[in-house]
Design a protein around this motif. Sequence first.
Motif, PDB file in Angstrom:
ATOM      1  N   GLY A  28      10.383  -1.457  -6.193  1.00 27.48           N
ATOM      2  CA  GLY A  28      10.244  -1.600  -7.302  1.00 27.48           C
ATOM      3  C   GLY A  28       9.656  -2.989  -7.514  1.00 27.48           C
ATOM      4  O   GLY A  28       8.381  -2.966  -8.328  1.00 27.48           O
ATOM      5  N   PHE A  29       9.902  -3.944  -6.879  1.00 21.37           N
ATOM      6  CA  PHE A  29       9.207  -5.043  -6.803  1.00 21.37           C
ATOM      7  C   PHE A  29       7.689  -5.071  -6.714  1.00 21.37           C
ATOM      8  O   PHE A  29       6.812  -5.630  -7.106  1.00 21.37           O
ATOM      9  N   LEU A  30       7.310  -4.360  -5.514  1.00 16.99           N
ATOM     10  CA  LEU A  30       5.830  -3.939  -5.112  1.00 16.99           C
ATOM     11  C   LEU A  30       5.262  -3.229  -6.250  1.00 16.99           C
ATOM     12  O   LEU A  30       4.157  -3.491  -6.452  1.00 16.99           O
ATOM     13  N   GLY A  31       5.944  -2.372  -6.667  1.00 19.86           N
ATOM     14  CA  GLY A  31       5.056  -1.627  -7.972  1.00 19.86           C
ATOM     15  C   GLY A  31       4.985  -2.451  -9.073  1.00 19.86           C
ATOM     16  O   GLY A  31       3.740  -2.613  -9.540  1.00 19.86           O
ATOM     17  N   VAL A  32       5.694  -3.463  -9.284  1.00 23.80           N
ATOM     18  CA  VAL A  32       5.306  -4.353 -10.135  1.00 23.80           C
ATOM     19  C   VAL A  32       4.160  -5.351 -10.113  1.00 23.80           C
ATOM     20  O   VAL A  32       3.391  -5.576 -10.732  1.00 23.80           O
ATOM     21  N   ALA A  33       4.543  -5.944  -8.764  1.00 29.91           N
ATOM     22  CA  ALA A  33       3.499  -7.025  -8.278  1.00 29.91           C
ATOM     23  C   ALA A  33       2.062  -6.225  -8.284  1.00 29.91           C
ATOM     24  O   ALA A  33       1.152  -7.141  -8.402  1.00 29.91           O
ATOM     25  N   HIS A  34       2.092  -4.971  -7.807  1.00 23.50           N
ATOM     26  CA  HIS A  34       0.575  -4.405  -7.761  1.00 23.50           C
ATOM     27  C   HIS A  34       0.127  -3.597  -8.651  1.00 23.50           C
ATOM     28  O   HIS A  34      -0.758  -2.935  -8.673  1.00 23.50           O
ATOM     29  N   SER A  35       1.089  -3.661  -9.823  1.00 29.08           N
ATOM     30  CA  SER A  35       0.470  -2.890 -10.888  1.00 29.08           C
ATOM     31  C   SER A  35       0.528  -1.403 -10.576  1.00 29.08           C
ATOM     32  O   SER A  35      -0.510  -0.704 -11.356  1.00 29.08           O
ATOM     33  N   ALA A  36       1.289  -0.907  -9.848  1.00 25.40           N
ATOM     34  CA  ALA A  36       1.360   0.602  -9.438  1.00 25.40           C
ATOM     35  C   ALA A  36       2.290   1.305 -10.108  1.00 25.40           C
ATOM     36  O   ALA A  36       3.441   1.228  -9.528  1.00 25.40           O
ATOM     37  N   VAL A  37       1.979   2.033 -11.069  1.00 22.76           N
ATOM     38  CA  VAL A  37       3.072   2.660 -11.737  1.00 22.76           C
ATOM     39  C   VAL A  37       3.886   3.593 -10.984  1.00 22.76           C
ATOM     40  O   VAL A  37       5.147   3.760 -10.924  1.00 22.76           O
ATOM     41  N   TRP A  38       3.050   4.459 -10.180  1.00 26.88           N
ATOM     42  CA  TRP A  38       3.469   5.410  -9.328  1.00 26.88           C
ATOM     43  C   TRP A  38       4.576   4.708  -8.218  1.00 26.88           C
ATOM     44  O   TRP A  38       5.780   5.435  -7.692  1.00 26.88           O
ATOM     45  N   VAL A  39       4.230   3.733  -7.805  1.00 31.21           N
ATOM     46  CA  VAL A  39       5.304   3.063  -6.661  1.00 31.21           C
ATOM     47  C   VAL A  39       6.497   2.497  -7.497  1.00 31.21           C
ATOM     48  O   VAL A  39       7.767   2.583  -6.972  1.00 31.21           O
ATOM     49  N   LEU A  40       6.475   2.023  -8.770  1.00 26.49           N
ATOM     50  CA  LEU A  40       7.572   1.729  -9.494  1.00 26.49           C
ATOM     51  C   LEU A  40       8.363   2.827  -9.672  1.00 26.49           C
ATOM     52  O   LEU A  40       9.627   2.862  -9.785  1.00 26.49           O
ATOM     53  N   GLY A  41       7.910   4.020 -10.020  1.00 22.16           N
ATOM     54  CA  GLY A  41       8.490   5.405 -10.158  1.00 22.16           C
ATOM     55  C   GLY A  41       9.391   5.702  -8.990  1.00 22.16           C
ATOM     56  O   GLY A  41      10.445   6.334  -9.142  1.00 22.16           O
ATOM     57  N   VAL A  42       8.658   5.567  -7.850  1.00 23.16           N
ATOM     58  CA  VAL A  42       9.490   5.822  -6.551  1.00 23.16           C
ATOM     59  C   VAL A  42      10.713   4.930  -6.506  1.00 23.16           C
ATOM     60  O   VAL A  42      11.699   5.482  -5.933  1.00 23.16           O
ATOM     61  N   GLY A  43      10.481   3.999  -6.713  1.00 24.56           N
ATOM     62  CA  GLY A  43      11.604   2.733  -6.830  1.00 24.56           C
ATOM     63  C   GLY A  43      12.720   3.242  -7.736  1.00 24.56           C
ATOM     64  O   GLY A  43      13.970   2.946  -7.415  1.00 24.56           O
ATOM     65  N   ALA A  44      12.215   3.601  -8.863  1.00 22.79           N
ATOM     66  CA  ALA A  44      13.206   4.057 -10.149  1.00 22.79           C
ATOM     67  C   ALA A  44      13.983   5.330  -9.594  1.00 22.79           C
ATOM     68  O   ALA A  44      15.288   5.502  -9.685  1.00 22.79           O
ATOM     69  N   TRP A  45      13.174   6.472  -9.045  1.00 20.06           N
ATOM     70  CA  TRP A  45      14.028   7.455  -8.375  1.00 20.06           C
ATOM     71  C   TRP A  45      14.901   7.045  -7.201  1.00 20.06           C
ATOM     72  O   TRP A  45      16.011   7.932  -7.406  1.00 20.06           O
ATOM     73  N   LEU A  46      14.509   6.147  -6.384  1.00 22.48           N
ATOM     74  CA  LEU A  46      15.612   5.880  -5.452  1.00 22.48           C
ATOM     75  C   LEU A  46      16.772   5.318  -6.019  1.00 22.48           C
ATOM     76  O   LEU A  46      17.732   5.598  -5.428  1.00 22.48           O
ATOM     77  N   LEU A  47      16.730   4.477  -7.273  1.00 18.98           N
ATOM     78  CA  LEU A  47      17.794   3.933  -7.798  1.00 18.98           C
ATOM     79  C   LEU A  47      18.577   5.006  -8.353  1.00 18.98           C
ATOM     80  O   LEU A  47      19.832   5.134  -8.308  1.00 18.98           O
ATOM     81  N   ILE A  48      17.919   5.950  -9.096  1.00 20.89           N
ATOM     82  CA  ILE A  48      18.721   6.993  -9.719  1.00 20.89           C
ATOM     83  C   ILE A  48      19.304   7.720  -8.574  1.00 20.89           C
ATOM     84  O   ILE A  48      20.391   8.068  -9.173  1.00 20.89           O
ATOM     85  N   ALA A  49      18.803   8.187  -7.466  1.00 18.39           N
ATOM     86  CA  ALA A  49      19.397   8.966  -6.528  1.00 18.39           C
ATOM     87  C   ALA A  49      20.722   8.037  -6.105  1.00 18.39           C
ATOM     88  O   ALA A  49      21.821   8.818  -5.921  1.00 18.39           O
TER      89      ALA A  49
END
Length: 59
Positions: A28-49
């Motif tokens: 999630g941090f990498l997604g925010v740092a690189h402004s990559a929404v899909w990476v942030l989404g992967v982090g969110a789905w990991l947390l949801i799981a």
Amino acid sequence: MSRTERISSDSSMRRLSLSLAAAALPVGFLGVAHSAVWVLGVGAWLLIAAVLIELVYRP
């Protein structure tokens, strides 16, 4: 099912949930740092799981 089998499976599910939550933070941090929404989404789905495993698999 013996008690030791249940304790072993409980700890493995707990370890899986904690590792998913731990993986969600840097992803999630990498997604925010690189402004990559899909990476942030992967982090969110990991947390949801991780949360769903904790909610469904309560020892």
